[in-house]
Write an enzyme that holds these catalytic residues in place. Structure first.
Site, short mmCIF file in Angstrom:
data_model
loop_
_atom_site.label_atom_id
_atom_site.label_comp_id
_atom_site.label_asym_id
_atom_site.label_seq_id
_atom_site.Cartn_x
_atom_site.Cartn_y
_atom_site.Cartn_z
N GLU A 176 0.81 -1.22 0.00
CA GLU A 176 0.00 0.00 0.00
C GLU A 176 0.85 1.27 0.00
O GLU A 176 1.28 1.74 1.05
CB GLU A 176 -0.93 0.01 1.23
N LYS A 218 -2.44 -1.86 -3.20
CA LYS A 218 -3.50 -1.03 -2.61
C LYS A 218 -3.12 0.43 -2.79
O LYS A 218 -2.42 1.01 -1.95
CB LYS A 218 -3.67 -1.39 -1.13
P1 13P Z 1 -9.20 4.34 4.10
O1 13P Z 1 -10.03 3.65 3.04
O2 13P Z 1 -10.01 4.97 5.20
O3 13P Z 1 -8.17 5.24 3.50
O4 13P Z 1 -8.41 3.19 4.87
C1 13P Z 1 -7.79 2.22 4.14
C2 13P Z 1 -6.56 1.80 4.82
O5 13P Z 1 -6.40 0.65 5.13
C3 13P Z 1 -5.54 2.81 5.08
O6 13P Z 1 -4.35 2.18 5.42
#
Ligand code: 13P
Length: 342
Positions: A176, A218
């Site tokens: 991510e 992500k």
């Molecule tokens: P959000 O969709 O609220 O951004 O959270 C996703 C997430 O896992 C952030 O690390």
């Protein structure tokens, strides 16, 4: 290739399904709870996360839930470990393994994510608790002179070290890299920074021999900063995001699971829908939303035990709307009609 991990990655982005991110760190969940007047304690966090995970029918739309270290060790009110309850309901338990983004020394305003020390041992423990996939979040912010190449490199390196350890331990890594929406920057600047970040991330993943078939990306969407006076429409965000991904993400990656990053729940769903409508991607385009799935549920619950069913209805509604978006069937009309039907 580990065929089990590749199959698991595909299962996480199965048609119509996405991931619920319920892995807020203590300071983050405290902030979310405060917004609805709930004090964050071990007990309130357990009650809230149990209600999310135990939502009847959730597995129709949700393939996996990302848990926080505390939750993976907690039991439901009936005494069942939360990961076990999820697995029993046909939902894959996952675990956030990073230890948060910390100030990057000598680089004012920039952050690097910590948590690599001892990670191999922690993975072994999380596997015992039933976690089958993992998440590590890197944070890049856009300012006048940031991000620096150094900050992008440092975060890409950490993401790749984490991802290779996850695969070694037999877990699917969710990689991510989040470009924050905070700021006045334009969508063009976000595009530029996102391309540079994803390029560096994939260079690092290659260098660390991470198997792309066995991971998920992500990302944040390509979108103007929240204080930018010029905001793009849904179609423009969808097109810019897809273009950026096509330029940087190899087709071997089975799925893209977007974060919502502070977008309103309905807007995040609309963006996901528009991307699936354009349908010019080699990967599954899915979601791993935190706030955009949880916000209405959190508001409905607000710590009141008599509102658990209402909160679960609210979560199920958002999950259903994102399922529609994955099939390019989401619309304002559907949002309203379904909302009133429940
Ligand atoms: P959000 O969709 O609220 O951004 O959270 C996703 C997430 O896992 C952030 O690390």
């Amino acid at each position: 290739m580990n065929t089990d991990l590749a199959a698991l990655a595909k299962q996480l982005v199965a048609p119509g399904k996405g991931i619920l991110a319920a892995d807020e760190s203590h300071p983050t969940i405290e902030k979310r709870f405060q917004s609805v007047g709930v004090v964050s304690t071990e007990q309130t966090r357990r009650v809230y996360r149990e209600l999310l995970c135990a939502t009847p029918g959730l597995s129709e739309f949700i393939s996996g839930v990302i848990l926080f270290d505390e939750t993976v060790r907690q039991k439901t009110s009936a005494g069942i470990p939360i990961p076990e309850m999820l697995a029993g309901a046909g939902i894959i338990p996952g675990i956030k393994v990073d230890r948060g983004a910390k100030a990057l020394a000598n680089f004012p305003g920039e952050k690097v994510t910590e948590g690599l020390d001892g990670l191999r041992e922690r993975f072994a423990e999380y596997t015992q608790f039933g976690a089958r996939f993992a998440k590590w979040r890197a944070v890049i912010s856009i300012g006048e002179k940031t991000p620096t190449d150094f900050c992008i490199e440092a975060n890409a390196h950490a993401l790749a070290r984490y991802a290779s350890l996850a695969q070694e331990a037999g877990l699917v890594p969710i990689v991510e890299p989040e470009i924050l929406m905070k700021g006045r920057h334009s969508i063009e600047r976000c595009f530029e920074v996102t391309v540079a970040t994803f390029e560096a991330v994939f260079v690092a993943l290659f260098a660390h021999k991470v198997r792309l078939e066995e991971m998920l990306l992500k990302p944040s969407m390509v979108i103007a900063g929240q204080d930018c006076p010029r905001q793009s429409n849904v179609r423009q965000v969808a097109e810019a995001t897809l273009l950026c991904l096509r330029e940087t993400v190899p087709a071997a990656v089975p799925g893209i699971v977007f974060l919502s990053g502070g977008q309103s729940d309905e807007l995040a769903t609309a963006h996901l829908n528009a991307m699936n409508e354009i349908n010019s991607a080699p990967w599954e385009l899915s979601f791993s939303f935190g706030r955009a799935l949880q916000s209405p549920a959190l508001k409905a619950w607000h710590g009141d035990p008599s509102q658990i069913a209402a909160a679960q209805d609210a979560l199920l509604h958002r999950a259903r709307m994102n399922n529609a978006a994955r099939r390019a069937r989401y619309s304002e009309a559907l949002e309203r009609s379904e909302l009133y039907a429940h």
